[in-house]
Design a protein around this motif. Sequence first.
Motif, mmCIF file in Angstrom:
data_model
loop_
_atom_site.group_PDB
_atom_site.id
_atom_site.type_symbol
_atom_site.label_atom_id
_atom_site.label_comp_id
_atom_site.label_asym_id
_atom_site.label_seq_id
_atom_site.Cartn_x
_atom_site.Cartn_y
_atom_site.Cartn_z
ATOM 1 N N LEU A 447 0.829 -1.207 0.000
ATOM 2 C CA LEU A 447 0.000 0.000 0.000
ATOM 3 C C LEU A 447 0.859 1.250 0.000
ATOM 4 C CD1 LEU A 447 -2.781 -1.098 2.513
ATOM 5 C CD2 LEU A 447 -3.020 -0.766 0.051
ATOM 6 N N ASN A 448 1.977 1.219 0.704
ATOM 7 C CA ASN A 448 2.881 2.371 0.698
ATOM 8 C C ASN A 448 3.402 2.643 -0.710
ATOM 9 O OD1 ASN A 448 2.860 3.314 3.322
ATOM 10 N ND2 ASN A 448 4.362 1.837 4.024
ATOM 11 N N VAL A 449 3.780 1.564 -1.414
ATOM 12 C CA VAL A 449 4.260 1.720 -2.789
ATOM 13 C C VAL A 449 3.159 2.300 -3.662
ATOM 14 C CG1 VAL A 449 5.034 0.474 -4.840
ATOM 15 C CG2 VAL A 449 5.966 -0.118 -2.598
ATOM 16 N N TYR A 450 1.953 1.782 -3.499
ATOM 17 C CA TYR A 450 0.814 2.267 -4.299
ATOM 18 C C TYR A 450 0.548 3.746 -4.045
ATOM 19 C CZ TYR A 450 -4.102 3.188 -5.323
ATOM 20 O OH TYR A 450 -5.271 3.759 -5.751
ATOM 21 N N LEU A 451 0.558 4.156 -2.791
ATOM 22 C CA LEU A 451 0.253 5.545 -2.464
ATOM 23 C C LEU A 451 1.306 6.496 -3.014
ATOM 24 C CD1 LEU A 451 -0.972 5.126 1.223
ATOM 25 C CD2 LEU A 451 -2.346 5.429 -0.823
ATOM 26 N N LYS A 452 2.527 6.010 -3.187
ATOM 27 C CA LYS A 452 3.586 6.850 -3.749
ATOM 28 C C LYS A 452 3.452 7.000 -5.264
ATOM 29 C CE LYS A 452 7.785 5.998 -2.673
ATOM 30 N NZ LYS A 452 9.014 5.202 -2.476
ATOM 31 N N LYS A 453 2.755 6.058 -5.895
ATOM 32 C CA LYS A 453 2.741 6.025 -7.358
ATOM 33 C C LYS A 453 1.324 6.079 -7.903
ATOM 34 C CE LYS A 453 7.004 3.306 -7.427
ATOM 35 N NZ LYS A 453 7.669 2.083 -7.923
ATOM 36 N N LEU A 454 0.496 6.907 -7.297
ATOM 37 C CA LEU A 454 -0.902 6.959 -7.726
ATOM 38 C C LEU A 454 -1.058 7.411 -9.165
ATOM 39 C CD1 LEU A 454 -2.862 8.367 -4.657
ATOM 40 C CD2 LEU A 454 -3.067 6.132 -5.698
ATOM 41 N N ASN A 455 -0.112 8.190 -9.660
ATOM 42 C CA ASN A 455 -0.241 8.711 -11.023
ATOM 43 C C ASN A 455 0.421 7.815 -12.064
ATOM 44 O OD1 ASN A 455 -1.614 11.029 -10.129
ATOM 45 N ND2 ASN A 455 0.315 12.011 -9.591
ATOM 46 N N ASN A 456 0.992 6.689 -11.611
ATOM 47 C CA ASN A 456 1.633 5.773 -12.549
ATOM 48 C C ASN A 456 0.596 4.937 -13.291
ATOM 49 O OD1 ASN A 456 4.010 6.717 -11.598
ATOM 50 N ND2 ASN A 456 4.906 4.727 -11.164
ATOM 51 N N PRO A 457 0.926 4.409 -14.450
ATOM 52 C CA PRO A 457 0.000 3.510 -15.154
ATOM 53 C C PRO A 457 -0.312 2.294 -14.301
ATOM 54 C CG PRO A 457 1.785 4.207 -16.610
ATOM 55 C CD PRO A 457 2.147 4.679 -15.232
ATOM 56 N N GLN A 458 -1.460 1.734 -14.518
ATOM 57 C CA GLN A 458 -1.905 0.587 -13.725
ATOM 58 C C GLN A 458 -0.942 -0.580 -13.837
ATOM 59 O OE1 GLN A 458 -6.046 -0.430 -14.175
ATOM 60 N NE2 GLN A 458 -5.620 -2.588 -13.911
ATOM 61 N N MET A 459 -0.347 -0.789 -15.040
ATOM 62 C CA MET A 459 0.547 -1.911 -15.229
ATOM 63 C C MET A 459 1.739 -1.824 -14.290
ATOM 64 S SD MET A 459 1.094 -4.729 -16.694
ATOM 65 C CE MET A 459 -0.102 -4.677 -18.032
ATOM 66 N N ASP A 460 2.263 -0.607 -14.101
ATOM 67 C CA ASP A 460 3.395 -0.441 -13.192
ATOM 68 C C ASP A 460 3.022 -0.805 -11.769
ATOM 69 O OD1 ASP A 460 4.873 0.416 -15.311
ATOM 70 O OD2 ASP A 460 4.702 2.552 -14.851
ATOM 71 N N LEU A 461 1.801 -0.438 -11.356
ATOM 72 C CA LEU A 461 1.357 -0.764 -10.011
ATOM 73 C C LEU A 461 1.235 -2.263 -9.839
ATOM 74 C CD1 LEU A 461 -1.388 1.963 -9.551
ATOM 75 C CD2 LEU A 461 0.866 1.914 -8.507
ATOM 76 N N ALA A 462 0.696 -2.947 -10.850
ATOM 77 C CA ALA A 462 0.515 -4.387 -10.746
ATOM 78 C C ALA A 462 1.856 -5.096 -10.662
ATOM 79 C CB ALA A 462 -0.277 -4.896 -11.946
ATOM 80 N N MET A 463 2.894 -4.523 -11.299
ATOM 81 C CA MET A 463 4.205 -5.166 -11.290
ATOM 82 C C MET A 463 4.808 -5.208 -9.904
ATOM 83 S SD MET A 463 4.906 -6.290 -14.278
ATOM 84 C CE MET A 463 6.689 -6.522 -14.220
ATOM 85 N N ASN A 464 4.382 -4.297 -9.015
ATOM 86 C CA ASN A 464 4.929 -4.282 -7.662
ATOM 87 C C ASN A 464 4.637 -5.572 -6.924
ATOM 88 O OD1 ASN A 464 5.970 -1.698 -7.846
ATOM 89 N ND2 ASN A 464 4.008 -0.767 -7.394
ATOM 90 N N GLY A 465 3.604 -6.287 -7.319
ATOM 91 C CA GLY A 465 3.227 -7.496 -6.615
ATOM 92 C C GLY A 465 4.039 -8.700 -7.013
ATOM 93 N N ASN A 466 4.759 -8.650 -8.152
ATOM 94 C CA ASN A 466 5.496 -9.818 -8.599
ATOM 95 C C ASN A 466 6.527 -10.232 -7.571
ATOM 96 O OD1 ASN A 466 3.992 -9.646 -10.860
ATOM 97 N ND2 ASN A 466 5.642 -8.937 -12.220
ATOM 98 N N GLY A 467 6.567 -11.513 -7.274
ATOM 99 C CA GLY A 467 7.503 -12.032 -6.295
ATOM 100 C C GLY A 467 7.034 -11.875 -4.868
ATOM 101 N N LEU A 468 5.885 -11.216 -4.672
ATOM 102 C CA LEU A 468 5.368 -11.024 -3.321
ATOM 103 C C LEU A 468 4.119 -11.856 -3.065
ATOM 104 C CD1 LEU A 468 5.696 -7.167 -2.784
ATOM 105 C CD2 LEU A 468 7.012 -8.956 -1.661
#
Length: 877
Positions: A447-468
């Motif tokens: 959630l911290n990563v998401y809140l920092k990158k609210l203006n990023n494309p959705q694909m970039d946000l989804a990539m944060n979950g890889n490996g987690l």
Amino acid sequence: MTTEGSSKKEVVNPKAIIHKRFGDKARYNVEEIQEFSSNGTPGLALPQKGPCLYRCTLELPEFSVMSDIRKRKKDAMQSAAEKALEKLTDPPVEDPWDQLVSRLSYLFSDEFYSICHPLSGHFRAALNREGHLNGFVPIHILPIYDSKLFNICKGIKPGVELKPLEVTSIVMDAATRLSETLFTSKEQVSLRRTSPYPTEVLQSVEVSCKQETYVKAIRIPYLVEKNVEPLTLDVSSDKYYMDAIARELGVEDASKVFLSRSVGKASSETRFYFCAPKSEDETKEDSQDRAFLNVRASYLSGQDIYGDAVLANIGYLWKSFDLFHEDVSSRTYYRLIMNKVPTGIYKVSREAVLAAELPARFGTRSNWRGLFPRDVLCMFCRQHRLPEPVFSSTVANGNRGPEETFRCEAKIFSKGQDLILHYHSQESFKKQSDATQDTASKVLSCLNVYLKKLNNPQMDLAMNGNGLDLEFYPQHISKEMRYFSLVHKSWPCFEASSKNLLGVNDNTACSYNIEGPDSEIFASSGCLVCVCYSVFLVKEGDKEELEKHEEFEFELGSEAVIPELEAVVAQMGVGQSARFRLELPPHELIFAANGDPARVLSLLSSGGCSLEYTTTLLRVTEPMEDRMEKAQFSPSLSKQRVQYAVDRIKESSATFLVDFGCGSGSLLDSLLDYPTSLERIVGVDISTKALARAAKSLHTKLSNNAVPVKSSHIKSALLLDGSITTFDSRVYGCDIGTCLEVIEHVSEDEATVFGNMVLSSFCPKLLILSTPNYEYNVILQNPEEDGEAINPTKPCKFRNLDHKFEWTRKQFEAWASELAKKHNYSVEFSGVGGTEGVEPGFASQIAVFRRACEFPEDVDMADVPYNVVWDWKSTNM
């Protein structure tokens, strides 16, 4: 599987249905029935022995029914209700408009006036209003403070809770049916009784002696670029506080002021007050008045608010007839803002806005301070009006005995029950609660990563979950977070940076001054440290204290405080003090800390300010691993490892030693206490904080000739900042390399990368590498079993929370043997702690690699990527 957070299904039975339709008008009369039996004599019956039986008569407005005979009273009542339902072909239901009229009639009755209710307080205050407003109560406050009336309105028109003007219109229409008892003012949007209250009521509200009362509040301008402004409200006993707020908002009276839902705690009276829109059209997306949307107030309240708003904590409560009020300062407002983000929630819970950070990982209960991760996550969901997160724990190892371990997964849903986030951990824990807390910690990081990158494309946000092991659907949370980027656009990042132990430099640009004599007690990663600290806003000779803690504990290395404070404490000994300055963070953080707002604002407005931190290290508690080893080994396990290395140095007559992953230099420092053949020592690590600590200790010993006479021929000492998976010619071809208790702090893949690098590129003649023996943990963690039959399959915790793996002897030997064969080294296995040949082996297992080939000839000696942290040369050279 056990599931936490799930709600119970509502039980629907005949009696519940009857109650829902008729309420108190349904009356149940239960009678006890005594069965009789014949004794064979005609006309004579005797009571039969046994349990009593029951029959119930249910009386409804139109008819009554009698139940069958049952063994229990509640069964008889259910039987009667069931029979009544069968008889009801078209059950009567009270019209909601009639309910609303009845509720309004009750609220304005003499009886209600004497009840301690939030609305009755408003009614009494209204009798003190001046002129034509005397006795008038604004309609819009009725559904705010009376949930029964509000629920009836929702029943009349579902979805009306999002349209406050429509709620007001519904109440006004119902009030017109009470024209004989209520006077409706459409101009004032208010209600008043047509008949005066009884004399005793009027006498009770007369103010014989005016009590002057002032409460602090703040104004939130709708323009985000404008600062919040403090103001003072006059809520003296002869006034209606809603009128005082109306004047601050520039409108005629309280009927033109709307109230938001409560902000913060559910029981709080902290609310936003704002000007009522003239029509519902003003709140539509295409309305020009949308330009006046107050983003900050809307973000905090969860509902759209327009124009300037006043944030105040004032109102009438259930438990008192007196007006409740508390001051609201800019500090209150900014802490409410901080409570909308995970890191902010943690900072406020620790009362350390300018010092604390949400730790990057979950530690044990003994080392964690502040709100636990699950509590932080639950509060985050409540603040954004999302359902409580759902945690599900499963047994990881399939056992059902006392030795079972647990894994946990977590799900977060939107208000519409769309899945926002699903995290399923692959890590197992001995305690179910630890599995839950660790999972919550991982979700907070996402959630911290998401809140920092609210203006990023959705694909970039989804990539944060890889490996987690993470599924994340940010589009389902976007509505709740739509104002976040506007409110927090100038705020700092809320996520502490995660570091790869082998390859990321953690240098912190912070100059500091440490005062006081050196002690023999220093903190290292994993230690629980306790400090006192103060933070000041300073400008030239002016200073204003913002935050202070007499005793503040955190685990060193867990990123639980700002990096600058952690870096400084890592260089200090117990009893020492330090002072350092930092550039100003965003002003919101400063206002959220303690301090005099007026004084702080005056200093900030003049420019040229900075933050000054002062801290003293009060005490250090060693990690559990070190305490266990010291308690069970004499000398300690760490000293035994050093002694093992010293013995190999003496055997090899080594003159050049490199310590890979030297940390704060404990091995290098200890080696100086022994007479050896060493002339040149080098330490390599990625932590400049640890290297600075090592430099300080080594410099003291070497410069003051504090080493033994036989070791005085050491000619140079060098500390290098760099990754040991990157080649640097300055550590090439050493006589002996050491890597003691390092590889378990990285992943198994990264440990193999290091093994290949050190044997293929650094090429030490001898490499001593140690790591914990997982099989020995059963003795370390269960000392009472010492001397008894050991169960080697008993699951144990890793010795340190930072360990990514711990190998058994078989796993370690297979790993080391493969490396040795691949790079033309021989390898032999040994260890320290425990007894050779006795199960479960040594506490620390050691592999000694010996090079069987010559140096490679194609080495680039100009390749020097490491940074020099400390370079010492003997003056006797």
